[in-house]
Design an enzyme around this catalytic site. Structure first.
Site, PDB file in Angstrom:
ATOM      1  N   HIS A  16       0.832  -1.209   0.000  1.00  0.00           N
ATOM      2  CA  HIS A  16       0.000   0.000   0.000  1.00  0.00           C
ATOM      3  C   HIS A  16       0.862   1.253   0.000  1.00  0.00           C
ATOM      4  CE1 HIS A  16       1.064  -0.455   4.192  1.00  0.00           C
ATOM      5  NE2 HIS A  16       0.710   0.801   4.410  1.00  0.00           N
ATOM      6  N   ASP A  26       0.481   4.912   1.991  1.00  0.00           N
ATOM      7  CA  ASP A  26      -0.282   5.295   3.191  1.00  0.00           C
ATOM      8  C   ASP A  26      -1.474   6.207   2.886  1.00  0.00           C
ATOM      9  OD1 ASP A  26       1.136   3.842   5.099  1.00  0.00           O
ATOM     10  OD2 ASP A  26       2.728   5.344   5.147  1.00  0.00           O
ATOM     11  N   ARG A  58       4.860   6.604  14.122  1.00  0.00           N
ATOM     12  CA  ARG A  58       5.013   7.176  12.778  1.00  0.00           C
ATOM     13  C   ARG A  58       4.538   8.611  12.769  1.00  0.00           C
ATOM     14  NH1 ARG A  58       1.429   4.651   8.126  1.00  0.00           N
ATOM     15  NH2 ARG A  58       0.306   6.612   8.151  1.00  0.00           N
ATOM     16  N   HIS A  64       4.788   0.148   0.276  1.00  0.00           N
ATOM     17  CA  HIS A  64       5.476  -0.670   1.268  1.00  0.00           C
ATOM     18  C   HIS A  64       4.560  -1.765   1.788  1.00  0.00           C
ATOM     19  CE1 HIS A  64       3.512   2.591   3.433  1.00  0.00           C
ATOM     20  NE2 HIS A  64       3.518   1.856   4.534  1.00  0.00           N
TER      21      HIS A  64
HETATM   22  C1  SIN Z   1       2.951   1.403   7.956  1.00  0.00           C
HETATM   23  O1  SIN Z   1       2.263   1.087   7.000  1.00  0.00           O
HETATM   24  O2  SIN Z   1       3.167   2.569   8.262  1.00  0.00           O
HETATM   25  C2  SIN Z   1       3.598   0.332   8.801  1.00  0.00           C
HETATM   26  C3  SIN Z   1       4.926  -0.027   8.251  1.00  0.00           C
HETATM   27  C4  SIN Z   1       5.686  -0.934   9.179  1.00  0.00           C
HETATM   28  O3  SIN Z   1       5.225  -1.214  10.281  1.00  0.00           O
HETATM   29  O4  SIN Z   1       6.778  -1.362   8.807  1.00  0.00           O
END
Ligand code: SIN
Length: 284
Positions: free
Chosen positions: A107, A109, A271, A256
């Site tokens: 995805h 974000d 985050r 990612h």
């Molecule tokens: C996310 O999508 O922000 C999570 C990524 C992660 O936990 O590595």
């Protein structure tokens, strides 16, 4: 890190993860502050590699937010309230009680937002002894590797991205306590990166529900082909976390996927997400 005395330009000492995307930036200590030349060097590395990594960053929440603010306004997650006093922070946590981890599956974000985030800066504090890596895939390269016929088909088309099926029932938040309503937006399937001006594929298996103007079966077939394509190892790098590592990815050109292979161990971090612009496509 070296500095060119005449121009004040900083050359960062870095290690590429793969030929496709990702670089670890060495000798940067975010806690010491980031001045303009260092900001420009970090921003340049993000534009060049799509995702950049830092090790051993001992920073507070406020320093994390201040670092993110250098790159733009901070983004507020539509579904996940942040910790007390820090609504811009998204907690990333999985432990023995988890049946999934945030970020599982490819995805970009919050692509369901009208103006999806430009970038995300994740710092992990606790990492599992084994596993818990994050994969990244370069969407310029994924677009470039399509046939001209496929590029012609999808360029100029739009797709719908929805948050409802992703966020409903998650984060222990009932619908009436949502930060915002579940967002849903229509975006170009190929977007022009506003800084590099390069075309990047912009559909993802997390949020994209269908292509506008296609019959459901046609839309499903095209999207499934693209999702398999995006997941090819050719476009990827894989990051192995250590405590106090930071990953900073550009959601406009990289997707990612967080690998949930460490249950019942704990993986925990925070985050900070940088707001972005409405995606657009402009022919080169
Ligand atoms: C996310 O999508 O922000 C999570 C990524 C992660 O936990 O590595």
């Amino acid at each position: 890190m070296s500095v060119h005395a005449q121009t004040n330009e900083i050359q960062l000492n870095k290690t590429w993860l793969t030929g496709s995307c990702g670089a670890v930036l060495h000798d940067v200590d975010i806690a010491k502050g980031v001045d303009q030349p260092l900001f420009e060097a970090i921003h340049g590395a993000l534009m060049e590699h799509g995702v950049i990594f830092f090790r051993d960053q001992d920073i507070t929440r406020d320093q994390h937010k201040a670092f993110g603010s250098l790159f733009g306004k901070l983004h507020y997650h539509p579904a996940a309230p942040g910790p007390e006093g820090h609504p811009e922070i998204l907690i990333i946590h999985a432990d023995e009680n988890s049946t999934y981890s945030a970020g599982q599956g490819w995805h970009s974000d919050v692509s369901c937002d009208e103006e999806p985030p430009m970038g995300s800066i994740l710092r992990l504090e606790t990492v599992p002894e084994t596993g818990g890596d994050t994969l990244f895939s370069n969407m310029y390269a994924a677009y470039e590797a399509l046939s001209d016929r496929m590029k012609n088909l999808i360029t100029g088309m739009t797709a719908v991205h929805s948050g409802k099926h992703v966020y409903a029932g998650r984060y222990n938040v009932s619908a009436d306590k949502m930060v915002r309503e579940y967002p849903e937006s229509e975006h170009p399937m190929v977007r022009t990166h506003p800084v590099t001006k390069r075309p990047a594929l912009f559909v993802n298996s997390g949020f994209t529900t269908h292509i506008v103007g296609m019959k459901p079966k046609e839309s499903k077939a095209v999207l499934e082909h693209l999702y398999q394509h995006i997941a090819l190892p050719d476009f990827q790098c894989r990051f192995h976390w250590e405590p106090s590592s930071i990953a900073f990815w550009d959601n406009r050109c990289v997707q990612h996927h967080a690998v949930f292979d460490y249950w019942p161990e704990v993986r925990h971090g925070e985050r900070v997400t940088v707001a972005g612009d409405k995606p657009y496509y402009e022919p080169a």
